[in-house]
Enzyme design. Structure first.
Site, PDB file in Angstrom:
ATOM      1  N   LYS A   9      -4.457  -4.604   0.019  1.00 36.61           N
ATOM      2  CA  LYS A   9      -5.220  -3.946   1.078  1.00 36.61           C
ATOM      3  C   LYS A   9      -6.509  -4.692   1.411  1.00 36.61           C
ATOM      4  O   LYS A   9      -7.106  -4.450   2.454  1.00 36.61           O
ATOM      5  CB  LYS A   9      -5.511  -2.503   0.692  1.00 36.61           C
ATOM      6  CG  LYS A   9      -4.220  -1.710   0.571  1.00 36.61           C
ATOM      7  CD  LYS A   9      -4.423  -0.267   0.919  1.00 36.61           C
ATOM      8  CE  LYS A   9      -3.102   0.468   1.020  1.00 36.61           C
ATOM      9  NZ  LYS A   9      -2.450   0.643  -0.289  1.00 36.61           N
TER      10      LYS A   9
HETATM   11  C1  LIG Z   1      -1.121   0.933  -0.252  1.00 39.02           C
HETATM   12  C2  LIG Z   1      -0.221   0.388  -1.289  1.00 39.02           C
HETATM   13  C3  LIG Z   1       1.159   0.366  -1.102  1.00 39.02           C
HETATM   14  C4  LIG Z   1       1.817   0.933   0.116  1.00 39.02           C
HETATM   15  O1  LIG Z   1       1.511   0.220   1.292  1.00 39.02           O
HETATM   16  P1  LIG Z   1       1.811   0.877   2.724  1.00 39.02           P
HETATM   17  O2  LIG Z   1       1.366  -0.146   3.695  1.00 39.02           O
HETATM   18  O3  LIG Z   1       1.004   2.142   2.788  1.00 39.02           O
HETATM   19  O4  LIG Z   1       3.258   1.153   2.772  1.00 39.02           O
HETATM   20  C5  LIG Z   1       1.947  -0.203  -2.093  1.00 39.02           C
HETATM   21  N1  LIG Z   1       1.400  -0.698  -3.211  1.00 39.02           N
HETATM   22  C6  LIG Z   1       0.080  -0.687  -3.428  1.00 39.02           C
HETATM   23  C7  LIG Z   1      -0.455  -1.222  -4.688  1.00 39.02           C
HETATM   24  C8  LIG Z   1      -0.781  -0.159  -2.472  1.00 39.02           C
HETATM   25  O5  LIG Z   1      -2.094  -0.149  -2.685  1.00 39.02           O
END
Ligand SMILES: *Cc1c(COP(=O)(O)O)cnc(C)c1O
Length: 431
Positions: free
Chosen positions: A103
């Protein structure tokens, strides 16, 4: 490039407006009017920064003056190494950024774009975000020190890892961490209701940094190209995406439409299996989220379903030709972490482990061992040491720099699971 609402194609806005508004209010989400094509024949000679520039600039250059330096700056703290496990199986490690989760990519891009479009004499903007664990930390970090923008983040009490909670609650500065007595879905609902409150939303210049914001999502298309370059192949590659709100997967679908030779997109979820069920039954039936050890994917009503549905013209049959889905419970996830560590000496975080299970299932189902599978490694295993240590029955060494963070005092505001508590909190902030 303009962006339109997936529910009303005549509602059209600029990139600047799309990232500032985040959500629309008609149930739709912003989507780019055209998907530019990427000069794929030049991919093999490009650096990571050049790839990022070719992917992102067509989407933003009309609205962002300094797009090249902005992209360079975003990429400066990011790298996306491909870890090979043999037999055409790879993990794309997206967790080497400042908060050790993928993210960071979207958050860094959005923070820079918002800072670029904010007028110098404007009131403070308020980024409001619900987090199931990783988003809040990445957003808090990406915006720290960005002048004129504060962050209010909501997280579900007792449902994030110890490490994540520290990242959420020790950012300081203009970041306010709200600990909500409820689930992630509750946090998401409360955030939505604040956005829907026109007066509050206007007065505090509320901006969403969840993956409903197209500005977060676009940057995630970059690493799909980086991985493909690093595979040095001409064949189609399958990507496996551990999914919660399905922003990451949607970014992959955009990469595919830009011309990246993607075979199948494999969506991997935990017990929150709304999309795998949708692909199986054709019925979209969101459920309340259930708590799992891969908590960043504890999403019962994934917000990017709206974009995916739109991309396939509401047809589940068309969607199924490009996307498959698998769901796993915590027990299988723990077994996968343990087996991968034992057999390959490679430590998976619980989210990436769910992806690895889905990758194997798809190989078995298609009896295809010759295609490359790239599993997106979405978080660093260290972030989930409290889950992993009992599974592998070993201590996971914590780097010194991170230990220091674990010692910092937590600063959070406990609020109730209701919309009023959130609007009161925001209403008490200095304007
Ligand atoms: C946010 C997140 C996800 C999911 O991602 P999306 O884009 O919401 O589908 C998967 N793994 C981790 C570690 C995350 O932080």
């Amino acid at each position: 490039m303009n962006y339109y609402s997936t529910r009303n194609t005549s509602h059209v806005v600029s990139y600047k407006q799309a990232i500032r508004r985040g959500s629309i209010g008609d149930g739709g989400l912003y989507f780019p009017e055209t998907i530019p094509s990427f000069p794929i024949e030049k991919l093999s000679g490009m650096t990571d920064v050049e790839i990022a520039y070719h992917v992102l600039s067509p989407f933003i250059e009309e609205d962002i003056d300094n797009s090249r330096s902005l992209i360079e700056d975003m990429m400066s703290a990011l790298k996306f190494p491909l870890h090979s496990l043999g037999q055409n199986q790879h993990v794309l490690e997206l967790f080497h950024g400042p908060t050790l989760a993928f993210k960071d990519v979207g958050a860094r891009f959005l923070a820079r774009c918002l800072s670029s479009v904010r007028k110098a004499d404007e009131d403070t903007l308020t980024v409001l975000v619900a987090t199931s664990g990783d988003t809040g930390g990445a957003v808090a970090h990406a915006f720290s020190g960005v002048e004129g923008i504060r962050v209010v983040l909501l997280y579900p009490k007792g449902r994030v890892s110890r490490f994540q909670e520290k990242q959420l609650t020790t950012a300081g500065g203009e970041t306010y961490a709200l600990e909500v007595d409820g689930s992630f879905d509750d946090c998401q609902r409360m955030v939505k209701s604040s956005f829907a409150d026109q007066e509050l939303s206007k007065k505090y210049h509320l901006i969403s940094a969840n993956s409903i914001n197209i500005g977060r999502l676009l940057a995630q298309a970059v690493y799909y190209f980086v991985a493909y370059r690093d595979l040095s192949t001409n064949e189609k590659v399958n990507y496996v995406v551990p999914s919660g709100n399905f922003g990451n997967l949607t970014a992959g679908l955009i990469a595919k439409r830009m011309g990246l030779p993607i075979g199948t997109m494999i969506a991997a979820t935990n017990a929150n299996d709304t999309i795998p069920r949708y692909l199986q039954t054709g019925m979209y039936e969101p459920q309340p989220s259930v708590q799992t050890i891969s908590n960043a994917m504890d999403v019962g009503n994934p917000n990017n379903y709206e974009r995916i549905r739109h991309m396939y013209g509401n047809s589940v049959d068309r969607c199924k030709k490009e996307v498959v889905g698998y769901a796993y419970d915590d027990k299988s996830t723990e077994q996968e972490i343990s087996a991968m560590y034992r057999d390959k000496g490679y430590l998976l975080d619980p989210h990436t482990a769910v992806g690895m299970l889905a990758s194997r299932a798809y190989r078995e189902q298609t009896s295809d061992n010759s295609s490359h599978h790239v599993v997106l490694g979405t978080a660093h295993p260290i972030k989930f040491y409290d889950v992993i240590e009992p599974v592998i029955k070993e201590k996971v060494p914590i780097p010194d720099q991170l230990k220091q963070m674990l010692d910092k005092p937590k600063k959070a505001y406990l609020i109730g699971n209701n919309d009023r508590d959130l609007s009161n909190f925001i209403g008490d902030l200095p304007q």
